[in-house]
Design a protein around this motif. Sequence first.
Motif, short mmCIF file in Angstrom:
data_model
loop_
_atom_site.label_atom_id
_atom_site.label_comp_id
_atom_site.label_asym_id
_atom_site.label_seq_id
_atom_site.Cartn_x
_atom_site.Cartn_y
_atom_site.Cartn_z
N CYS A 210 -40.77 -26.57 13.15
CA CYS A 210 -39.31 -26.58 13.09
C CYS A 210 -38.72 -26.69 14.49
O CYS A 210 -37.78 -27.46 14.73
CB CYS A 210 -38.82 -25.31 12.41
SG CYS A 210 -37.03 -25.21 12.20
N PHE A 211 -39.28 -25.94 15.42
CA PHE A 211 -38.78 -25.94 16.80
C PHE A 211 -38.97 -27.31 17.45
O PHE A 211 -38.06 -27.81 18.13
CB PHE A 211 -39.51 -24.86 17.60
CG PHE A 211 -38.95 -24.64 18.98
CD1 PHE A 211 -37.72 -24.05 19.16
CD2 PHE A 211 -39.68 -25.04 20.10
CE1 PHE A 211 -37.21 -23.85 20.44
CE2 PHE A 211 -39.18 -24.83 21.37
CZ PHE A 211 -37.94 -24.24 21.54
N CYS A 212 -40.13 -27.91 17.25
CA CYS A 212 -40.39 -29.23 17.82
C CYS A 212 -39.44 -30.27 17.23
O CYS A 212 -38.92 -31.14 17.94
CB CYS A 212 -41.84 -29.64 17.58
SG CYS A 212 -43.05 -28.75 18.58
N LYS A 213 -39.23 -30.21 15.93
CA LYS A 213 -38.35 -31.16 15.26
C LYS A 213 -36.97 -31.18 15.90
O LYS A 213 -36.42 -32.24 16.21
CB LYS A 213 -38.24 -30.80 13.78
CG LYS A 213 -37.18 -31.58 13.03
CD LYS A 213 -37.02 -31.06 11.60
CE LYS A 213 -35.83 -31.72 10.91
NZ LYS A 213 -35.63 -31.19 9.53
N HIS A 214 -36.41 -30.00 16.11
CA HIS A 214 -35.04 -29.93 16.64
C HIS A 214 -35.00 -30.13 18.16
O HIS A 214 -34.08 -30.77 18.67
CB HIS A 214 -34.42 -28.59 16.26
CG HIS A 214 -34.09 -28.47 14.81
ND1 HIS A 214 -32.90 -28.94 14.28
CD2 HIS A 214 -34.79 -27.99 13.76
CE1 HIS A 214 -32.88 -28.74 12.97
NE2 HIS A 214 -34.02 -28.16 12.64
N SER A 215 -35.98 -29.61 18.86
CA SER A 215 -35.95 -29.71 20.32
C SER A 215 -36.22 -31.12 20.81
O SER A 215 -35.60 -31.58 21.78
CB SER A 215 -36.94 -28.73 20.96
OG SER A 215 -38.27 -29.00 20.56
N PHE A 216 -37.11 -31.85 20.15
CA PHE A 216 -37.40 -33.20 20.59
C PHE A 216 -36.28 -34.17 20.22
O PHE A 216 -36.15 -35.24 20.83
CB PHE A 216 -38.73 -33.68 20.02
CG PHE A 216 -39.92 -32.91 20.52
CD1 PHE A 216 -39.85 -32.20 21.72
CD2 PHE A 216 -41.11 -32.87 19.81
CE1 PHE A 216 -40.93 -31.48 22.19
CE2 PHE A 216 -42.21 -32.16 20.27
CZ PHE A 216 -42.11 -31.45 21.47
N ASP B 91 -36.27 -21.35 6.28
CA ASP B 91 -36.89 -22.16 5.23
C ASP B 91 -38.32 -22.54 5.60
O ASP B 91 -39.22 -22.55 4.74
CB ASP B 91 -36.07 -23.42 4.98
CG ASP B 91 -34.70 -23.11 4.41
OD1 ASP B 91 -34.55 -22.06 3.75
OD2 ASP B 91 -33.77 -23.91 4.62
N TYR B 92 -38.53 -22.87 6.86
CA TYR B 92 -39.88 -23.20 7.32
C TYR B 92 -40.80 -22.00 7.21
O TYR B 92 -41.94 -22.10 6.72
CB TYR B 92 -39.84 -23.69 8.77
CG TYR B 92 -39.65 -25.17 8.92
CD1 TYR B 92 -40.71 -26.01 9.27
CD2 TYR B 92 -38.41 -25.75 8.74
CE1 TYR B 92 -40.54 -27.37 9.42
CE2 TYR B 92 -38.21 -27.12 8.88
CZ TYR B 92 -39.29 -27.93 9.22
OH TYR B 92 -39.10 -29.28 9.35
N TYR C 201 -31.32 -25.65 14.02
CA TYR C 201 -32.63 -25.01 14.13
C TYR C 201 -32.59 -23.59 13.54
O TYR C 201 -33.47 -23.21 12.75
CB TYR C 201 -33.06 -24.96 15.59
CG TYR C 201 -34.15 -23.96 15.90
CD1 TYR C 201 -35.44 -24.12 15.38
CD2 TYR C 201 -33.89 -22.86 16.72
CE1 TYR C 201 -36.44 -23.20 15.67
CE2 TYR C 201 -34.88 -21.94 17.01
CZ TYR C 201 -36.15 -22.11 16.48
OH TYR C 201 -37.14 -21.19 16.76
N LEU C 202 -31.56 -22.83 13.89
CA LEU C 202 -31.45 -21.46 13.41
C LEU C 202 -31.31 -21.41 11.90
O LEU C 202 -31.83 -20.50 11.25
CB LEU C 202 -30.24 -20.77 14.07
CG LEU C 202 -30.25 -20.70 15.59
CD1 LEU C 202 -29.01 -19.96 16.09
CD2 LEU C 202 -31.51 -20.00 16.09
N GLN C 203 -30.62 -22.37 11.34
CA GLN C 203 -30.41 -22.39 9.90
C GLN C 203 -31.64 -22.84 9.14
O GLN C 203 -31.90 -22.38 8.02
CB GLN C 203 -29.22 -23.31 9.56
CG GLN C 203 -27.88 -22.78 10.03
CD GLN C 203 -26.77 -23.80 9.92
OE1 GLN C 203 -27.00 -24.97 9.58
NE2 GLN C 203 -25.55 -23.39 10.22
N GLU D 96 -49.92 -19.34 9.33
CA GLU D 96 -49.20 -20.50 8.80
C GLU D 96 -47.74 -20.47 9.24
O GLU D 96 -47.16 -21.50 9.60
CB GLU D 96 -49.29 -20.52 7.27
CG GLU D 96 -50.68 -20.84 6.75
CD GLU D 96 -50.75 -20.78 5.23
OE1 GLU D 96 -49.73 -20.43 4.59
OE2 GLU D 96 -51.82 -21.09 4.67
N LYS D 97 -47.14 -19.28 9.22
CA LYS D 97 -45.74 -19.15 9.64
C LYS D 97 -45.58 -19.52 11.11
O LYS D 97 -44.59 -20.14 11.51
CB LYS D 97 -45.25 -17.71 9.41
CG LYS D 97 -45.06 -17.32 7.96
CD LYS D 97 -44.64 -15.87 7.84
CE LYS D 97 -44.52 -15.42 6.39
NZ LYS D 97 -43.37 -16.04 5.71
#
Length: 221
Positions: free
Chosen positions: A93-99, A75-76, A69-71, A85-86
């Motif tokens: 990005c957070f949802c992708k990794h946390s879920f 990029d996101y 996630y940190l890496q 938008e950011k």
Amino acid sequence: MARSQLQIKRMLQYFVDATVEIIEEEGIEQVSARKIGQKAGYTGSTIYNYFEELSHLIFFASMRFATGYLQELPDYLERGQTYLEKYVLSWECFCKHSFAQPQIYHALFIADLGKKPEDILAHYFSIYSSDLIGLTEEIKPLLYNPDLTSRSLALLKLAKKERELDDQTIADVNEMTVLMWEGMLTTILNKRREMDPEEAVDKTMKHIRNAMIILENSDPR
């Protein structure tokens, strides 16, 4: 660094490495002081000479699993043209990794740690300062704040530099976003609904984008 400090750092790393191995081999729910001690070559009680609670050690170990996630977060953020938008992209990005790793992110952002999370996080980075190498100044403030509400609010408030936005609506939308993430993570952990990580991301981001429409249409007067 004094010899005693080096010894403390070495012991911390022994226990963190052992905890990481247990999480990888058996899952975070199987972590115990006894298992950690056995794997590190010490008694389980020795852990409490270096960590006040087992949850603090699990927090340290869980940070190792958040490196993806940190890496990927920079990029996101780079894809966003505006701070609004950011903000949305940071949550994607957070949802992708946390879920994909719900137990890990529960340990990092929801679990009771018995003391202020920011103190534990600051302690972590004092040991693992190399985790910050290569991260932008835009990212570092987010990492140092383990409270989801305030860390995401800080990014959203930057949008006021670009357009007029109502402060209360900013706070309300941000709180809605955090609650949506917490609700979805809890749903995944409790296995109350059949849902893979990708579907969970899609559903959560749909609601987050709808919440952003409320903010964009708010009257700042």
